[in-house]
Scaffold this motif. Structure first.
Motif, PDB file in Angstrom:
ATOM      1  N   LYS A  39      40.039  23.701  11.696  1.00  0.00           N
ATOM      2  CA  LYS A  39      41.345  23.062  11.733  1.00  0.00           C
ATOM      3  C   LYS A  39      41.697  22.765  13.184  1.00  0.00           C
ATOM      4  O   LYS A  39      41.641  23.641  14.038  1.00  0.00           O
ATOM      5  CB  LYS A  39      42.403  23.976  11.121  1.00  0.00           C
ATOM      6  CG  LYS A  39      43.770  23.357  11.079  1.00  0.00           C
ATOM      7  CD  LYS A  39      44.767  24.274  10.421  1.00  0.00           C
ATOM      8  CE  LYS A  39      46.141  23.638  10.406  1.00  0.00           C
ATOM      9  NZ  LYS A  39      47.135  24.512   9.796  1.00  0.00           N
ATOM     10  N   TYR A  40      42.029  21.516  13.433  1.00  0.00           N
ATOM     11  CA  TYR A  40      42.419  21.096  14.764  1.00  0.00           C
ATOM     12  C   TYR A  40      43.855  20.599  14.726  1.00  0.00           C
ATOM     13  O   TYR A  40      44.267  19.939  13.780  1.00  0.00           O
ATOM     14  CB  TYR A  40      41.527  19.965  15.273  1.00  0.00           C
ATOM     15  CG  TYR A  40      40.096  20.390  15.475  1.00  0.00           C
ATOM     16  CD1 TYR A  40      39.705  21.040  16.615  1.00  0.00           C
ATOM     17  CD2 TYR A  40      39.134  20.120  14.498  1.00  0.00           C
ATOM     18  CE1 TYR A  40      38.393  21.445  16.814  1.00  0.00           C
ATOM     19  CE2 TYR A  40      37.819  20.523  14.685  1.00  0.00           C
ATOM     20  CZ  TYR A  40      37.458  21.166  15.842  1.00  0.00           C
ATOM     21  OH  TYR A  40      36.165  21.554  16.026  1.00  0.00           O
ATOM     22  N   THR A  41      44.609  20.946  15.753  1.00  0.00           N
ATOM     23  CA  THR A  41      45.964  20.424  15.869  1.00  0.00           C
ATOM     24  C   THR A  41      46.067  19.655  17.178  1.00  0.00           C
ATOM     25  O   THR A  41      45.526  20.067  18.206  1.00  0.00           O
ATOM     26  CB  THR A  41      47.000  21.551  15.844  1.00  0.00           C
ATOM     27  OG1 THR A  41      46.704  22.492  16.879  1.00  0.00           O
ATOM     28  CG2 THR A  41      47.012  22.270  14.516  1.00  0.00           C
ATOM     29  N   VAL A  42      46.770  18.550  17.104  1.00  0.00           N
ATOM     30  CA  VAL A  42      46.955  17.714  18.286  1.00  0.00           C
ATOM     31  C   VAL A  42      48.280  18.106  18.942  1.00  0.00           C
ATOM     32  O   VAL A  42      49.318  18.139  18.292  1.00  0.00           O
ATOM     33  CB  VAL A  42      46.973  16.232  17.904  1.00  0.00           C
ATOM     34  CG1 VAL A  42      47.224  15.365  19.117  1.00  0.00           C
ATOM     35  CG2 VAL A  42      45.680  15.850  17.209  1.00  0.00           C
ATOM     36  N   LYS A  43      48.215  18.417  20.204  1.00  0.00           N
ATOM     37  CA  LYS A  43      49.422  18.763  20.945  1.00  0.00           C
ATOM     38  C   LYS A  43      49.835  17.547  21.765  1.00  0.00           C
ATOM     39  O   LYS A  43      49.082  17.069  22.609  1.00  0.00           O
ATOM     40  CB  LYS A  43      49.184  19.956  21.859  1.00  0.00           C
ATOM     41  CG  LYS A  43      48.888  21.222  21.100  1.00  0.00           C
ATOM     42  CD  LYS A  43      48.663  22.378  22.043  1.00  0.00           C
ATOM     43  CE  LYS A  43      48.312  23.634  21.257  1.00  0.00           C
ATOM     44  NZ  LYS A  43      48.055  24.776  22.140  1.00  0.00           N
ATOM     45  N   VAL A  44      51.036  17.070  21.514  1.00  0.00           N
ATOM     46  CA  VAL A  44      51.551  15.911  22.224  1.00  0.00           C
ATOM     47  C   VAL A  44      52.444  16.399  23.351  1.00  0.00           C
ATOM     48  O   VAL A  44      53.361  17.190  23.141  1.00  0.00           O
ATOM     49  CB  VAL A  44      52.358  14.995  21.264  1.00  0.00           C
ATOM     50  CG1 VAL A  44      52.900  13.802  22.012  1.00  0.00           C
ATOM     51  CG2 VAL A  44      51.483  14.578  20.105  1.00  0.00           C
ATOM     52  N   ARG A  45      52.140  15.948  24.540  1.00  0.00           N
ATOM     53  CA  ARG A  45      52.946  16.340  25.708  1.00  0.00           C
ATOM     54  C   ARG A  45      53.978  15.269  25.978  1.00  0.00           C
ATOM     55  O   ARG A  45      53.673  14.082  25.980  1.00  0.00           O
ATOM     56  CB  ARG A  45      52.071  16.546  26.923  1.00  0.00           C
ATOM     57  CG  ARG A  45      51.119  17.697  26.740  1.00  0.00           C
ATOM     58  CD  ARG A  45      50.327  17.906  27.976  1.00  0.00           C
ATOM     59  NE  ARG A  45      49.326  18.962  27.723  1.00  0.00           N
ATOM     60  CZ  ARG A  45      48.716  19.591  28.663  1.00  0.00           C
ATOM     61  NH1 ARG A  45      48.951  19.319  29.922  1.00  0.00           N
ATOM     62  NH2 ARG A  45      47.831  20.514  28.380  1.00  0.00           N
TER      63      ARG A  45
END
Length: 78
Positions: A71-77
């Protein structure tokens, strides 16, 4: 899946090593699979039905627990 032993020398071995060094693949087996997949994408050797069957098999193995996914989560800065 078919198991085969391949000995690569010279130019082809150098390409395989470069694929690993550049991080396109983690293993030699993965690099060869990637190369075959890309070749098929360019030359359209297999039918779309074969991709569908392969995808169905993968999804069946995942749902039955035979195959695992990460499982991958995208972190938006901001």
């Amino acid at each position: 899946m078919t198991n085969i032993n391949i000995e690569l020398r010279g130019y082809t071995a150098d390409i395989l090593d470069k694929i690993l060094q550049e991080g396109y693949a983690k293993t030699k087996t993965e690099a060869i699979r990637l190369a075959l997949f890309e070749f098929d994408q360019i030359h359209r050797i297999t039918e779309d039905e074969l991709y569908e069957k392969a995808a169905q098999k993968i999804l069946k193995n995942i749902s039955s627990g035979k195959e695992r996914t990460a499982k991958y989560t995208v972190k938006v800065r901001a």
